[in-house]
Design a protein around this motif. Structure first.
Motif, PDB file in Angstrom:
ATOM      1  N   LEU A 147      42.042  17.248  -5.978  1.00  0.00           N
ATOM      2  CA  LEU A 147      43.014  17.514  -7.184  1.00  0.00           C
ATOM      3  C   LEU A 147      42.225  17.407  -8.399  1.00  0.00           C
ATOM      4  O   LEU A 147      41.252  16.432  -8.474  1.00  0.00           O
ATOM      5  CB  LEU A 147      44.076  16.593  -7.033  1.00  0.00           C
ATOM      6  CG  LEU A 147      45.069  16.624  -5.860  1.00  0.00           C
ATOM      7  CD1 LEU A 147      46.408  15.710  -5.936  1.00  0.00           C
ATOM      8  CD2 LEU A 147      45.922  18.129  -6.116  1.00  0.00           C
ATOM      9  N   ARG A 148      42.518  18.255  -9.589  1.00  0.00           N
ATOM     10  CA  ARG A 148      41.993  18.182 -10.866  1.00  0.00           C
ATOM     11  C   ARG A 148      43.039  18.108 -11.800  1.00  0.00           C
ATOM     12  O   ARG A 148      44.283  18.805 -11.501  1.00  0.00           O
ATOM     13  CB  ARG A 148      41.112  19.268 -11.118  1.00  0.00           C
ATOM     14  CG  ARG A 148      39.740  18.951  -9.924  1.00  0.00           C
ATOM     15  CD  ARG A 148      38.678  20.157 -10.526  1.00  0.00           C
ATOM     16  NE  ARG A 148      39.448  21.529 -10.905  1.00  0.00           N
ATOM     17  CZ  ARG A 148      39.518  22.371 -10.198  1.00  0.00           C
ATOM     18  NH1 ARG A 148      39.037  22.186  -8.717  1.00  0.00           N
ATOM     19  NH2 ARG A 148      39.982  23.670 -10.478  1.00  0.00           N
ATOM     20  N   ARG A 149      42.927  17.600 -12.689  1.00  0.00           N
ATOM     21  CA  ARG A 149      44.050  17.700 -14.129  1.00  0.00           C
ATOM     22  C   ARG A 149      44.096  19.081 -14.295  1.00  0.00           C
ATOM     23  O   ARG A 149      42.992  19.584 -14.485  1.00  0.00           O
ATOM     24  CB  ARG A 149      43.572  16.972 -15.095  1.00  0.00           C
ATOM     25  CG  ARG A 149      43.715  15.414 -14.768  1.00  0.00           C
ATOM     26  CD  ARG A 149      43.518  14.681 -16.277  1.00  0.00           C
ATOM     27  NE  ARG A 149      44.488  15.100 -17.057  1.00  0.00           N
ATOM     28  CZ  ARG A 149      44.805  14.600 -18.475  1.00  0.00           C
ATOM     29  NH1 ARG A 149      43.699  13.533 -18.812  1.00  0.00           N
ATOM     30  NH2 ARG A 149      45.755  14.760 -19.147  1.00  0.00           N
ATOM     31  N   GLY A 150      45.224  19.778 -14.593  1.00  0.00           N
ATOM     32  CA  GLY A 150      45.032  21.258 -15.094  1.00  0.00           C
ATOM     33  C   GLY A 150      45.534  21.910 -13.743  1.00  0.00           C
ATOM     34  O   GLY A 150      45.935  23.226 -14.154  1.00  0.00           O
TER      35      GLY A 150
ATOM     36  N   VAL B  56      48.568  22.338  -6.095  1.00  0.00           N
ATOM     37  CA  VAL B  56      48.569  21.293  -5.651  1.00  0.00           C
ATOM     38  C   VAL B  56      49.572  21.138  -4.114  1.00  0.00           C
ATOM     39  O   VAL B  56      48.962  20.698  -3.238  1.00  0.00           O
ATOM     40  CB  VAL B  56      49.649  20.375  -6.390  1.00  0.00           C
ATOM     41  CG1 VAL B  56      49.869  19.174  -5.756  1.00  0.00           C
ATOM     42  CG2 VAL B  56      48.829  20.023  -7.642  1.00  0.00           C
ATOM     43  N   TRP B  57      50.329  22.184  -3.930  1.00  0.00           N
ATOM     44  CA  TRP B  57      51.108  22.371  -2.672  1.00  0.00           C
ATOM     45  C   TRP B  57      49.884  22.814  -1.673  1.00  0.00           C
ATOM     46  O   TRP B  57      50.199  22.230  -0.303  1.00  0.00           O
ATOM     47  CB  TRP B  57      52.308  23.458  -2.799  1.00  0.00           C
ATOM     48  CG  TRP B  57      53.039  23.336  -1.640  1.00  0.00           C
ATOM     49  CD1 TRP B  57      54.097  22.715  -1.531  1.00  0.00           C
ATOM     50  CD2 TRP B  57      52.945  24.170  -0.376  1.00  0.00           C
ATOM     51  NE1 TRP B  57      54.683  22.808  -0.243  1.00  0.00           N
ATOM     52  CE2 TRP B  57      54.106  23.869   0.589  1.00  0.00           C
ATOM     53  CE3 TRP B  57      51.896  25.057  -0.050  1.00  0.00           C
ATOM     54  CZ2 TRP B  57      54.036  24.616   1.365  1.00  0.00           C
ATOM     55  CZ3 TRP B  57      52.070  25.568   1.056  1.00  0.00           C
ATOM     56  CH2 TRP B  57      52.985  25.533   1.943  1.00  0.00           C
ATOM     57  N   ALA B  58      49.191  23.609  -1.918  1.00  0.00           N
ATOM     58  CA  ALA B  58      48.083  24.173  -0.884  1.00  0.00           C
ATOM     59  C   ALA B  58      47.169  23.292  -0.513  1.00  0.00           C
ATOM     60  O   ALA B  58      46.555  23.268   0.558  1.00  0.00           O
ATOM     61  CB  ALA B  58      47.260  25.283  -1.634  1.00  0.00           C
ATOM     62  N   ILE B  59      46.822  22.218  -1.337  1.00  0.00           N
ATOM     63  CA  ILE B  59      46.113  21.106  -1.133  1.00  0.00           C
ATOM     64  C   ILE B  59      46.882  19.881  -0.452  1.00  0.00           C
ATOM     65  O   ILE B  59      46.273  19.490   0.949  1.00  0.00           O
ATOM     66  CB  ILE B  59      45.426  20.502  -2.143  1.00  0.00           C
ATOM     67  CG1 ILE B  59      44.280  21.433  -2.848  1.00  0.00           C
ATOM     68  CG2 ILE B  59      44.645  19.446  -1.780  1.00  0.00           C
ATOM     69  CD1 ILE B  59      43.807  20.936  -4.071  1.00  0.00           C
TER      70      ILE B  59
ATOM     71  N   GLY C  69      54.676  19.997 -17.560  1.00  0.00           N
ATOM     72  CA  GLY C  69      55.167  21.781 -17.442  1.00  0.00           C
ATOM     73  C   GLY C  69      54.937  22.247 -15.863  1.00  0.00           C
ATOM     74  O   GLY C  69      55.340  21.530 -15.061  1.00  0.00           O
ATOM     75  N   ASP C  70      53.862  22.791 -15.616  1.00  0.00           N
ATOM     76  CA  ASP C  70      53.509  23.471 -14.523  1.00  0.00           C
ATOM     77  C   ASP C  70      52.064  22.936 -14.109  1.00  0.00           C
ATOM     78  O   ASP C  70      51.286  23.545 -13.155  1.00  0.00           O
ATOM     79  CB  ASP C  70      53.594  24.734 -14.022  1.00  0.00           C
ATOM     80  CG  ASP C  70      53.622  25.184 -12.544  1.00  0.00           C
ATOM     81  OD1 ASP C  70      54.170  24.413 -11.610  1.00  0.00           O
ATOM     82  OD2 ASP C  70      52.766  26.123 -12.396  1.00  0.00           O
ATOM     83  N   ARG C  71      51.451  21.973 -14.755  1.00  0.00           N
ATOM     84  CA  ARG C  71      49.985  21.514 -14.773  1.00  0.00           C
ATOM     85  C   ARG C  71      49.913  20.177 -14.386  1.00  0.00           C
ATOM     86  O   ARG C  71      51.030  19.286 -14.924  1.00  0.00           O
ATOM     87  CB  ARG C  71      49.420  21.899 -16.001  1.00  0.00           C
ATOM     88  CG  ARG C  71      49.254  23.407 -16.412  1.00  0.00           C
ATOM     89  CD  ARG C  71      48.383  24.037 -15.489  1.00  0.00           C
ATOM     90  NE  ARG C  71      48.358  25.529 -15.932  1.00  0.00           N
ATOM     91  CZ  ARG C  71      47.731  26.282 -15.377  1.00  0.00           C
ATOM     92  NH1 ARG C  71      46.831  26.124 -14.394  1.00  0.00           N
ATOM     93  NH2 ARG C  71      47.742  27.580 -15.542  1.00  0.00           N
ATOM     94  N   VAL C  72      48.952  19.762 -13.650  1.00  0.00           N
ATOM     95  CA  VAL C  72      48.946  18.271 -13.247  1.00  0.00           C
ATOM     96  C   VAL C  72      48.420  17.395 -14.500  1.00  0.00           C
ATOM     97  O   VAL C  72      47.433  17.767 -15.216  1.00  0.00           O
ATOM     98  CB  VAL C  72      47.953  18.101 -12.074  1.00  0.00           C
ATOM     99  CG1 VAL C  72      47.675  16.588 -11.781  1.00  0.00           C
ATOM    100  CG2 VAL C  72      48.207  18.780 -10.835  1.00  0.00           C
TER     101      VAL C  72
ATOM    102  N   GLU D 198      41.717   6.773  -8.162  1.00  0.00           N
ATOM    103  CA  GLU D 198      42.919   6.270  -7.937  1.00  0.00           C
ATOM    104  C   GLU D 198      43.844   6.874  -9.115  1.00  0.00           C
ATOM    105  O   GLU D 198      44.975   7.448  -8.709  1.00  0.00           O
ATOM    106  CB  GLU D 198      42.968   4.784  -8.399  1.00  0.00           C
ATOM    107  CG  GLU D 198      44.582   4.301  -7.996  1.00  0.00           C
ATOM    108  CD  GLU D 198      44.591   2.964  -8.225  1.00  0.00           C
ATOM    109  OE1 GLU D 198      44.813   2.344  -9.375  1.00  0.00           O
ATOM    110  OE2 GLU D 198      44.533   1.927  -7.250  1.00  0.00           O
ATOM    111  N   HIS D 199      43.684   7.181 -10.276  1.00  0.00           N
ATOM    112  CA  HIS D 199      44.424   8.058 -11.263  1.00  0.00           C
ATOM    113  C   HIS D 199      43.352   9.043 -11.653  1.00  0.00           C
ATOM    114  O   HIS D 199      42.235   9.202 -11.728  1.00  0.00           O
ATOM    115  CB  HIS D 199      44.673   6.950 -12.389  1.00  0.00           C
ATOM    116  CG  HIS D 199      45.826   6.081 -11.969  1.00  0.00           C
ATOM    117  ND1 HIS D 199      47.208   6.508 -12.050  1.00  0.00           N
ATOM    118  CD2 HIS D 199      45.981   4.976 -11.586  1.00  0.00           C
ATOM    119  CE1 HIS D 199      47.988   5.470 -11.624  1.00  0.00           C
ATOM    120  NE2 HIS D 199      47.119   4.568 -11.364  1.00  0.00           N
TER     121      HIS D 199
END
Length: 213
Positions: free
Chosen positions: A155-158, A164-167, A190-193, A209-210
Motif C-alpha cells: 500500500l502507498r499513500r495516494g 486498496v481493494w485489489a491488494i 476522498g478516494d485516496r489513502v 505500521e503507519h
C-alpha cells in the motif's frame, strides 16, 4: 475451475510464494481460516463478509490442491526436471574413431548472438511484468526460496480505494473514509489513502505500521 482461478491473488492473500512447499502452503491456509472464521466476528455484517471472503479463498485453495495432485507441483511453481543418469552399460566410443567437425567460429557466434537477441525480444513482449515495491522483511511476506519475488504490491499513500481493494480484499467493516481489516485499518481522504495502521496480529500489505509522511 483450475483454469479460471487467479492463483496469484491466492498466493498474495495467503502471503506465500509459488515456490513454497506444500506443507507451508497448507499451513498458510489453515492460519487464514483461523483468522477469518465467522465465529470470530461479532456483528452479523462482519460475519457475512468473513464468510464470503473465506469461501472465495477456500475455492481457490481447493483448485490449487487439485492442480498439485495432477501435476506434482503448485500452480506457478517451476517444473522439476530429474537429473539424467548415465547408462553404465553403454560403451564409450573410441576417441580416435569420432570425427570432430570443423567449427566455423565466426558464423556460429553470429547465429548465437542473433538467436539470443530474438529470444529476449519475444520474452520482453509476451511475459507480464510484476513490479515489486515491497521492502518489508521476508518473514512478514511468506517463506520459501522465492520469497524475494513478491507478487502483491505494498500500500502507498495516494492509492485509490479500488487499488486498496485489489491488494487487501473486502474490509471487515466500512465506515465512510475508514476501512477496517480486523485489528488493522485504512483511512482515506476522498478516494485516496491518507493513513493506515497495520496490526501485528492482522497485518496489512505495508512496510511500516503507519503511512510515512
Amino acid at each position: 475451475m483450475t483454469d479460471e482461478t487467479d492463483f496469484i491473488a491466492l498466493y498474495g492473500t495467503l502471503r506465500v510464494d509459488p515456490q513454497c512447499s506444500l506443507d507451508d502452503f497448507r499451513l498458510a491456509y489453515r492460519r487464514y481460516v483461523s483468522q477469518w472464521h465467522p465465529d470470530r466476528r461479532r456483528s452479523p455484517n462482519a460475519q457475512r463478509l468473513a464468510t464470503s471472503r473465506l469461501q472465495r479463498v477456500t475455492a481457490q485453495y481447493d483448485a490449487a490442491i487439485a492442480f498439485q495432485r495432477r501435476h506434482g507441483r503448485l500452480p506457478g511453481a517451476g517444473r522439476v526436471v530429474p537429473p539424467s543418469i548415465p547408462d553404465a552399460r553403454r560403451t564409450r566410443p573410441r576417441v580416435d574413431s569420432v570425427r570432430v567437425p570443423r567449427i566455423r567460429w565466426r558464423g556460429w557466434l553470429t547465429a548465437l548472438t542473433t538467436g539470443c537477441a530474438a529470444a529476449g525480444t519475444v520474452l520482453m513482449t509476451t511475459l507480464p511484468v510484476h513490479v515489486t515495491e515491497s521492502s518489508a522483511p521476508a518473514d512478514a511476506r511468506g517463506s520459501g526460496a522465492g520469497a524475494a519475488r513478491e507478487v502483491v504490491p505494498d500500500l502507498r499513500r495516494g492509492m485509490t480505494s479500488d487499488q486498496v481493494w485489489a491488494i487487501e480484499g473486502e474490509p471487515t467493516k466500512r465506515g465512510g473514509q475508514h476501512w477496517e481489516y480486523g485489528t488493522s485499518w485504512i483511512r482515506f481522504d476522498g478516494d485516496r489513502v491518507e493513513d493506515w495502521y497495520s496490526s501485528p496480529w492482522q497485518p496489512l500489505h505495508v512496510a511500516s505500521e503507519h503511512a510515512p509522511r
